[in-house]
Design a protein around this motif. Structure first.
Motif: not given
Length: 154
Positions: A58-80
């Motif tokens: 079931l594993m596949e490439p995952v991309e999560l967009q991080l944003r907003g106050t929960l992420n200290d107002n930084r826009l980041q992307t993580i991959h795994f």
């Protein structure tokens, strides 16, 4: 009936002696006691390996967009590479397992933004968020990993 010879280390003798005593007291033999233990362990390992193989498929490439106050107002992307093993849409929480055997907790709030935290074990994740997450979510994650969900009471 075939015969099998097992060699036992000196430091293992007390356990073997106890097994012999218990099996005799229960009206059985050491052979049936050991055979039963082997059958249970083989079944457990088969279940564990089957669950692991299913997760790997079931594993596949995952991309999560991080944003907003929960992420200290930084826009980041993580991959795994991973698989979502539990989700709670009402709280916008997902738990992933990664190819490397770690666990990723991802929050995605529509107003406050999104963030994540990675853990080495589900138990640590559970302990960090037991007051925030619904037991059902963490129970689903444990079940997906083929582990029993245990609520620890001190």
């Amino acid at each position: 009936m075939p015969k099998i010879t097992l060699y036992v280390k000196d430091d293992q003798l007390p356990a073997w002696d106890r097994a012999r005593s218990l099996s005799t007291a229960a009206g059985g033999s050491l052979s049936s006691f050991v055979s039963g233990a082997i059958e249970r362990e083989v079944a457990r390992l088969d279940d564990e390996l089957t669950a692991e193989a299913a997760r790997t498929r079931l594993m596949e490439p995952v991309e999560l967009q991080l944003r907003g106050t929960l992420n200290d107002n930084r826009l980041q992307t993580i991959h795994f590479t991973g698989a979502c093993i539990a989700r709670d849409e009402s709280q916008s929480i997902r738990i992933f397992t990664t190819r490397g055997g770690r666990f990723v907790l991802h929050f995605d709030h529509p107003v406050e933004g999104s963030t994540y935290k990675a853990y080495d074990t589900l138990e640590t994740l559970r302990d960090d968020y037991k007051d925030v997450m619904d037991d059902r979510l963490i129970n689903d994650a444990f079940a997906a990993m083929g582990k029993p969900f245990v609520i620890e009471i001190e």
